[in-house]
Design an enzyme around this catalytic site. Structure first.
Site, PDB file in Angstrom:
ATOM      1  N   ARG A 346      63.716 -75.154  28.575  1.00  0.00           N
ATOM      2  CA  ARG A 346      62.330 -75.235  29.065  1.00  0.00           C
ATOM      3  C   ARG A 346      62.084 -76.529  29.849  1.00  0.00           C
ATOM      4  NH1 ARG A 346      62.751 -71.895  24.775  1.00  0.00           N
ATOM      5  NH2 ARG A 346      61.118 -70.350  24.331  1.00  0.00           N
ATOM      6  N   ARG A 442      72.726 -57.057  26.058  1.00  0.00           N
ATOM      7  CA  ARG A 442      71.472 -57.360  25.351  1.00  0.00           C
ATOM      8  C   ARG A 442      70.256 -56.728  26.027  1.00  0.00           C
ATOM      9  NH1 ARG A 442      71.515 -63.477  23.599  1.00  0.00           N
ATOM     10  NH2 ARG A 442      69.830 -62.710  22.282  1.00  0.00           N
ATOM     11  N   ASP A 635      67.669 -67.914  14.058  1.00  0.00           N
ATOM     12  CA  ASP A 635      69.014 -68.280  14.517  1.00  0.00           C
ATOM     13  C   ASP A 635      69.882 -68.863  13.398  1.00  0.00           C
ATOM     14  OD1 ASP A 635      68.416 -67.468  17.064  1.00  0.00           O
ATOM     15  OD2 ASP A 635      67.820 -69.463  17.748  1.00  0.00           O
TER      16      ASP A 635
HETATM   17  C1  S3P Z   1      64.667 -68.520  21.637  1.00  0.00           C
HETATM   18  C2  S3P Z   1      64.045 -67.523  20.927  1.00  0.00           C
HETATM   19  C3  S3P Z   1      64.724 -66.713  19.937  1.00  0.00           C
HETATM   20  C4  S3P Z   1      66.049 -67.336  19.506  1.00  0.00           C
HETATM   21  C5  S3P Z   1      66.864 -67.825  20.680  1.00  0.00           C
HETATM   22  C6  S3P Z   1      66.088 -68.875  21.432  1.00  0.00           C
HETATM   23  C7  S3P Z   1      63.894 -69.260  22.640  1.00  0.00           C
HETATM   24  O1  S3P Z   1      65.027 -65.446  20.512  1.00  0.00           O
HETATM   25  O2  S3P Z   1      66.792 -66.412  18.755  1.00  0.00           O
HETATM   26  O3  S3P Z   1      68.067 -68.389  20.234  1.00  0.00           O
HETATM   27  O4  S3P Z   1      64.370 -70.318  23.104  1.00  0.00           O
HETATM   28  O5  S3P Z   1      62.792 -68.819  22.974  1.00  0.00           O
HETATM   29  P1  S3P Z   1      63.960 -64.219  20.472  1.00  0.00           P
HETATM   30  O6  S3P Z   1      62.827 -64.572  21.332  1.00  0.00           O
HETATM   31  O7  S3P Z   1      64.741 -63.051  21.007  1.00  0.00           O
HETATM   32  O8  S3P Z   1      63.591 -64.073  19.048  1.00  0.00           O
END
Ligand code: S3P
Length: 762
Positions: A346, A442, A635
């Protein structure tokens, strides 16, 4: 060819090349090859003090005629190209100034000098001010050969020519010089004079200085030059440019002295650092420099080839990296794991879209966040670093991104692909997002569907999988979206698209998910509101750059938290870990299992809470994991399953079907590996039951498990080795570098006994 067809110099031009060496001769040759002269009556003339060069130029068909005296050839010239060494420019310009009335009325003058401030100053002196029809330029091409005999019609093809117009330069004169160079097949770009000199000092002048110096040093040490008999490829590659024209280079270093000295100072600092690493046998120090340089060199190659850095990198790297973990041991010490992956992604995205310069510290130099960084470079954003976690992003504003040359390759990074989908949907240009084989599996429908509701045009392949083709130039409208799953990536994607949409974009989440996007947007002055489970923003705002200190990633820290929690005798501190309330499921779950885990020194850095985590071994017990903790620890489950395998009793997880669509199907990957090690488990659609034995004896056996190219599965089974009765081998661990490139080093440092085995991919 088609580009050249619409390029044309005015009919009946008289092009005068002053200085018929390699550069001037190659320009004439390239113009001839582009058909200049034959049909349109253009004449190419040359002036050179060496009569043989003129004769050869005529014989080779490059010029129509020439002279050793400028006065003989200036009459009626419409375009004068000064292709002489920089220090000869003074006398040539002085002479030309005296003959200026003989040129055609609107004649354009340009030069090819390798430094621009010096040439500009000479021109001001010679002409009594900077002529508006003088366009300074520099073709970045050359060869160690010199003289008109070495002319090459293709010398400028796909090379850059930098024009450095000044405030008073006439636009039609600039366009004329641009046309001239584009006819040779060059890419033409503009830059100001000072920046040109700084950039060239580093990318061209410094390497030439080093090559000259190295060859001279070796030659002096060995009078009879015997040593060169043994010099092979490395020497040849490094020193080719030491064969270049000495006069020209003396002139360059004289003319661009200050910028070259700055570049040399920086180089000396780096060299001293490397010298010290070599002297002290500091292998890590050397590796850090060489690795960084290798990546940078590779990046440069990908720019040249206009392909993705990560894609090329992947093609080169053998994929088969196996970890061999010896059983037993304990963990202790004080470490800092790398920066948070989510925040690192980000920071680049918002920094790039901001107005101003964003300095990021603690940036994760893992492949995932580097892929994001690289993608922005490919969209024209200047980004310095990363260097020891420091990145400086020169923001281009909400509408300043440029179309990339090809598809943007984001490797293994789901976060990058989904967040990019949102922000690219709002751009004026088309893009394509691709990734590695794991990412290709995915689901992207979860972002493509709501984006389409906003008016975006997004194409996926069968079943909503990547690549994503996003059509630019759409007008987006805000929507009120009820997310079917708790996903921070989907939420963030829509908020990013919402910045480009008309009206408000509202996202409701079924359970709280990580809120780094909202925090960072607010930190960058873009208001995001929240009430209960819904957050929203209004389109059309702006971002202003703000510094970002990325805390250590709690998801990476988790592997060591669990390692210490399950291993008698362990005592470990993890410093500066992000403890954002939307990420601390792992802390809550471990504490509920009985872990001795304390948070010290809680503070806030740049809008994110952090703490030092102190963990000591304590016996764990199996629990039912509260479902409200699932999104907060999403995670961390691979590592938590290993905690469960060492706890006493059954640990039950439910409501975690999202684990099936991570970098691998994490429920299945963990169940398979645990079964191989002899850990009793029952797999369900949305969760798993794991039976732990507890106690201090080894809790399971060893064996060879698959990571399914999933970084977190690989690291989870690595720490499992601490409580195994026999070695554990983990296959396909190269993706650990996506989130935690220093994992092996840190694991060894705290006490794990771990080897890496690399095998060439077949
Ligand atoms: C993340 C959100 C999560 C997480 C990923 C990082 C993020 O995924 O599992 O490792 O940086 O917004 P999901 O939004 O699919 O839950």
């Amino acid at each position: 060819m088609s580009v050249k067809q619409d390029l044309k110099l005015p009919d009946a031009s008289r092009i005068l090349v002053v200085g018929l060496g390699l550069i001037g001769g190659s320009l004439a040759a390239a113009l001839r090859a582009a058909g200049v002269g034959r049909e349109d009556g253009t004449v190419i003339l040359a002036c050179d003090p060496n009569v043989d060069e003129i004769r050869l130029g005529v014989e080779m068909g490059l010029i129509d005629t020439g002279s050793t005296r400028l006065a003989d050839v200036v009459e009626g010239a419409t375009l004068v190209v000064l292709a002489v060494p920089v220090l000869a420019m003074r006398s040539v310009m002085g002479e030309l100034a005296g003959l200026i009335s003989q040129l055609a009325p609107d004649a354009v003058i340009t030069d090819v000098g390798s430094t621009k401030a010096a040439v500009r100053d000479i021109a001001v002196e010679a002409f009594g001010g900077l002529p508006p029809r003088l366009v300074l330029g520099h073709p970045i091409a050359g060869s160690e050969k010199s003289g008109v005999a070495a002319s090459d019609a293709r010398l400028y093809q796909n090379h850059k020519v930098i024009l450095t117009p000044c405030a008073n330069t006439a636009e039609d004169a600039r366009q004329c010089v641009e046309t001239l160079w584009r006819l040779t097949g060059a890419d033409v770009l503009s830059m100001d004079v000072e920046r040109h000199d700084q950039v060239l000092a580093r990318t061209s002048h410094l390497p030439h200085l080093l090559a000259f110096s190295l060859v001279d040093t070796l030659a002096r040490q060995d009078e009879r030059m015997d040593i060169f008999r043994y010099a092979a490829g490395g020497f040849r590659d490094f020193t080719r440019i030491a064969g270049s024209d000495p006069v020209m280079w003396r002139d360059v270093f004289t003319a661009n002295r200050e910028a070259v000295l700055d570049a040399l100072d920086d180089f000396e600092v780096g060299l001293k650092r490397l010298r010290q690493a070599v002297a002290q046998g500091d292998g890590d120090g050397m590796l850090a420099t060489f690795d960084r340089a290798r990546h940078a060199r590779h990046y440069f190659e990908s720019l040249l080839n206009k392909t993705s850095y990560q894609a090329e990198y992947q093609m080169q790297e053998p994929n088969s990296l196996r970890y061999l973990v010896a059983p037993g041991g304990s963990v202790s010490g004080r470490i800092r794991v790398p920066g948070d992956k989510s925040i690192s992604h980000r920071s680049i995205m918002l920094g790039a879209l901001s107005e101003g310069v964003t300095e990021v510290t603690g940036f994760l130099e893992g492949e995932d966040s580097l892929a994001t960084l690289q993608a922005f470079r490919e969209m024209g954003v200047a980004i310095e670093g990363p260097h020891q976690g420091r990145v400086v992003i020169h923001g281009v504003g909400m509408h300043g991104l440029k179309p990339p040359a090809g598809p943007l390759y984001v490797g293994n990074a789901g976060t990058a692909m989904r967040l990019f989908a949102g922000l690219l949907a709002g751009q004026a240009f088309d893009t394509e997002l691709t990734g590695d084989t794991s990412l290709a599996r995915r689901p992207m429908g979860r972002v493509a569907d709501p984006l389409r509701e906003m008016g975006a045009v997004v194409e996926t392949t069968e079943g909503g999988r990547p690549p994503l083709k996003i059509k630019g130039g759409q007008s987006l409208k805000g929507i009120d979206y009820d997310m079917p799953m708790a996903s921070a990536q989907v939420k963030s994607c829509l908020l990013l698209a919402g910045m480009y949409a008309d009206g408000e974009t509202r996202v409701r989440e079924p359970a709280p998910t990580r809120d780094h996007t909202e925090r960072m947007l607010n930190g960058f002055g873009y208001r995001v509101e929240r009430e209960g489970d819904t957050c929203w923003l209004r389109g059309g705002g702006r971002l202003s750059a703000a510094p970002i200190d990325v805390p250590s990633d709690i998801s990476s820290a988790t592997f060591f938290l669990v390692a210490a929690a399950i291993t008698p005798g362990s005592d470990l501190v993890l410093e500066h870990v992000g403890i954002n309330p939307t990420r601390i499921g792992v802390i809550n779950i471990l504490q509920a299992m009985g872990a001795d885990l304390q948070l010290h020194n809680q503070r806030e850095v740049g809008g994110e809470p952090v703490a030092d985590l102190h963990i000591r071994y304590a016996p764990l017990k199996g629990i039912e994991i509260p479902t409200d903790q699932v999104p907060l620890a999403i995670d961390e489950f691979p590592a938590l399953f290993i905690a469960a395998a060492n706890a006493e009793g059954i640990t039950r997880l439910r409501g975690a079907e999202e684990l099936r669509v991570k970098e691998s199907d994490r429920l299945q990957s963990m169940a398979d590996g645990m079964t191989i090690l002899g850990i009793d488990n029952t797999l369900l659609d949305d969760g798993i039951d794991i039976v732990g034995k507890g106690g201090e004896a080894p809790n399971y056996g060893g064996g060879r498990v698959q990571s399914h190219e999933d970084h977190r599965i690989a690291m989870a089974f690595t720490i499992a080795g601490l409580r195994a009765s026999a070695p554990i081998e983990v296959d396909d661990c190269s993706n650990v570098a996506t989130s935690f490139p220093s994992f092996v080093d840190l694991a060894r440092r705290v006490g794990l006994s771990l080897d890496e085995v690399r095998e060439e991919a077949v």
